[in-house]
Design a protein around this motif. Structure first.
Motif, PDB file in Angstrom:
ATOM      1  N   ASP A 173      38.546  40.480  41.836  1.00 13.66           N
ATOM      2  CA  ASP A 173      37.935  40.056  43.097  1.00 13.66           C
ATOM      3  C   ASP A 173      37.327  41.238  43.832  1.00 13.66           C
ATOM      4  O   ASP A 173      36.211  41.166  44.351  1.00 13.66           O
ATOM      5  CB  ASP A 173      38.995  39.400  44.003  1.00 13.66           C
ATOM      6  CG  ASP A 173      39.264  37.962  43.603  1.00 13.66           C
ATOM      7  OD1 ASP A 173      38.690  37.535  42.579  1.00 13.66           O
ATOM      8  OD2 ASP A 173      40.031  37.283  44.295  1.00 13.66           O
ATOM      9  N   THR A 228      39.023  35.575  48.964  1.00 18.64           N
ATOM     10  CA  THR A 228      40.246  36.384  49.021  1.00 18.64           C
ATOM     11  C   THR A 228      40.021  37.666  49.809  1.00 18.64           C
ATOM     12  O   THR A 228      38.893  38.137  49.955  1.00 18.64           O
ATOM     13  CB  THR A 228      40.726  36.767  47.603  1.00 18.64           C
ATOM     14  OG1 THR A 228      39.744  37.617  47.000  1.00 18.64           O
ATOM     15  CG2 THR A 228      40.936  35.541  46.737  1.00 18.64           C
ATOM     16  N   ARG A 238      43.246  40.313  41.674  1.00 14.19           N
ATOM     17  CA  ARG A 238      42.880  41.065  42.880  1.00 14.19           C
ATOM     18  C   ARG A 238      41.845  42.124  42.555  1.00 14.19           C
ATOM     19  O   ARG A 238      40.877  42.304  43.274  1.00 14.19           O
ATOM     20  CB  ARG A 238      44.134  41.717  43.491  1.00 14.19           C
ATOM     21  CG  ARG A 238      44.764  40.877  44.604  1.00 14.19           C
ATOM     22  CD  ARG A 238      45.542  41.726  45.581  1.00 14.19           C
ATOM     23  NE  ARG A 238      46.680  42.396  44.964  1.00 14.19           N
ATOM     24  CZ  ARG A 238      47.856  41.817  44.748  1.00 14.19           C
ATOM     25  NH1 ARG A 238      48.049  40.555  45.095  1.00 14.19           N
ATOM     26  NH2 ARG A 238      48.844  42.476  44.193  1.00 14.19           N
ATOM     27  N   ALA A 250      40.981  40.614  48.866  1.00 13.29           N
ATOM     28  CA  ALA A 250      40.541  41.667  47.936  1.00 13.29           C
ATOM     29  C   ALA A 250      39.016  41.630  47.776  1.00 13.29           C
ATOM     30  O   ALA A 250      38.349  42.670  47.798  1.00 13.29           O
ATOM     31  CB  ALA A 250      41.213  41.492  46.581  1.00 13.29           C
ATOM     32  N   SER A 273      47.674  40.779  40.289  1.00 14.11           N
ATOM     33  CA  SER A 273      47.037  42.059  40.578  1.00 14.11           C
ATOM     34  C   SER A 273      45.744  42.207  39.787  1.00 14.11           C
ATOM     35  O   SER A 273      44.795  42.817  40.258  1.00 14.11           O
ATOM     36  CB  SER A 273      47.993  43.219  40.291  1.00 14.11           C
ATOM     37  OG  SER A 273      47.945  43.575  38.932  1.00 14.11           O
TER      38      SER A 273
END
Lengths: 98, 240
Positions: free
Chosen positions: B15, B136, B12, B138, B9
Motif C-alpha cells: 500500500d 489505508t 502495508r 499506509a 505488514s
C-alpha cells in the motif's frame, strides 16, 4: 522569536484547523443530509476546476493545446500518461511558437 | 512473526509503495513551485530556515506564496495570517469529504492525515476510494511523505540557490500544475452531475478572478459548482 516565525506558526495552526475542522464539524451530525452528501461529492470537481479554468483562459495557443491534448489523453489513459502528454505538447508548442 | 502479521505488514508495504508511486507526478509538477517559493521567500526577507519552516508547517504552496508576497509588501502580520487562512479555506471542504472515507481510522491516524490534506492528496484519496480500493493509512502516508519531503527539499534548494535558477519557462514548468489539476478533474467525470458542476465552476471562477480577484475565485467558483449539485443533483436512490 521573529515576526516571521509567529506568522508561520499562526498560519500553520489555522491551516491545520481548516484541514481537520471540516471533518470535526461534519462528525457532529448523526446522519448526513442527501443534499450535503451531493455537495460533498461535488467538491473535487468544483474546487479543482477553479485551479484550471483561469489559467486556461489566460493561456496562449501553447497552453490551450496542452490542456486539450491532456484532456483527450485523460479520456483513455491514466493520470501519468495524461500528465506526460500534456507536458510534451506544451514544450513542443512553446518551442514551435518561440 | 505469525503468518497473519506477515501478510498484514506485506500489504502495508504494498500500500505504501502504491501511494508513493502516485506521488511521482505531484512531486514533479510541484518542484518548480517549491524552488520558486524558496527563492522568493529569501528575496522577501525570510531566512533560509524560515522558508523551510513555512513549507514544513503550513505546507500549502499557494498560501505560502501569498504569505511571502504580503510580508514583502509590509502588510500587518495579522492580515497576512488571515490571508493564509483564506487561501487554505477550501481545505475545510476536503476535510469534510475525506473524513467520510477515513472515519474508521484511529483518532491519531486521522489527526496526522489531516495535516497532509493538500489538493493532490485529497484528489488522489477520492480517486482511490472511487475505484473501490480500501483507503489505508499506509497508502495515505506513502503518497504524502514524498510530496512533503520533496516540497521541503525544493524550498531549501530555492532558498539557497534561487539566484542561480535560469528562466525555465521554455520547459513549461509554470504550467505543469494546471495540466495536472485538469487530469484530476477528468478523473471524476463518472460522478453524477460532473459536467454541469465543471462548467459552472469554470465559468464562475473565471468571472470571479477578473472581478473580485485571486484567491477568492477559488472559493467563489467552487461554491457555485457545489451549490448547483446540492440543489439539482438527483437524490442518492436515483443515482448509480
Amino acid at each position: 522569536m521573529s515576526t516571521i516565525f509567529w506568522i508561520i506558526l499562526a498560519g500553520a495552526v489555522l491551516t491545520y484547523a481548516a484541514r481537520a475542522g471540516g471533518h470535526v464539524v461534519l462528525s457532529m451530525f448523526d446522519r448526513v443530509h442527501p443534499r450535503v452528501e451531493a455537495a460533498l461529492n461535488a467538491v473535487p470537481a468544483a474546487v479543482l476546476t477553479t485551479l484550471v479554468a483561469p489559467a486556461a483562459v489566460d493561456g496562449g495557443p501553447a497552453e490551450i493545446t496542452a490542456l486539450v491534448v491532456a484532456g483527450l489523453v485523460a479520456l483513455r489513459f491514466g493520470l501519468l500518461e495524461m500528465f506526460l502528454a500534456g507536458t510534451a505538447a506544451l514544450i513542443a508548442m512553446r518551442y514551435l511558437l518561440a | 512473526m505469525t503468518s497473519d502479521t506477515a501478510v498484514a505488514s506485506r500489504s502495508r508495504t504494498t500500500d505504501f509503495i502504491e501511494g508513493a508511486r502516485l506521488s511521482i507526478p505531484v512531486v514533479v509538477a510541484s518542484a518548480p513551485f517549491g524552488v520558486l517559493f524558496g527563492a522568493l521567500a529569501v528575496e522577501n526577507g525570510f531566512t533560509v530556515t524560515e522558508a523551510v519552516l513555512m513549507s514544513a508547517l503550513i505546507y500549502g504552496g499557494a498560501s505560502q506564496m501569498v504569505g511571502i508576497e504580503l510580508f514583502g509588501q509590509k502588510v500587518a502580520p495579522w492580515l497576512i495570517v488571515l490571508s493564509i487562512f483564506v487561501v487554505n479555506a477550501r481545505h475545510i471542504l476536503y476535510s469534510a469529504a475525506t473524513g467520510r472515507l477515513i472515519a474508521h481510522w484511529p483518532f491519531l491516524q486521522k489527526a496526522v492525515a489531516f495535516f497532509f490534506l493538500v489538493d493532490p492528496q485529497y484528489a488522489e484519496a477520492e480517486r482511490h476510494a472511487e475505484a473501490g480500493k480500501p483507503l489505508t493509512f499506509a497508502w495515505y502516508v506513502g503518497l504524502a511523505l514524498p510530496i512533503i519531503g520533496f516540497w521541503i527539499v525544493d524550498t531549501l534548494v530555492g532558498a539557497l540557490f534561487g539566484r542561480l535558477v535560469p528562466n525555465l519557462d521554455a520547459l513549461g514548468v509554470d504550467f505543469l500544475l494546471p495540466i495536472y489539476f485538469l487530469g484530476l478533474v477528468m478523473g471524476f467525470r463518472s460522478r453524477p452531475f460532473w459536467l454541469p458542476i465543471v462548467l459552472v465552476s469554470a465559468f464562475v471562477s473565471v468571472v470571479a478572478v477578473k472581478t473580485v480577484g485571486s484567491p477568492w475565485h477559488v472559493s467563489i467558483g467552487a461554491a457555485a459548482g457545489i451549490l448547483l449539485a446540492a440543489i439539482f443533483q438527483p437524490m442518492p436512490e436515483a443515482r448509480r
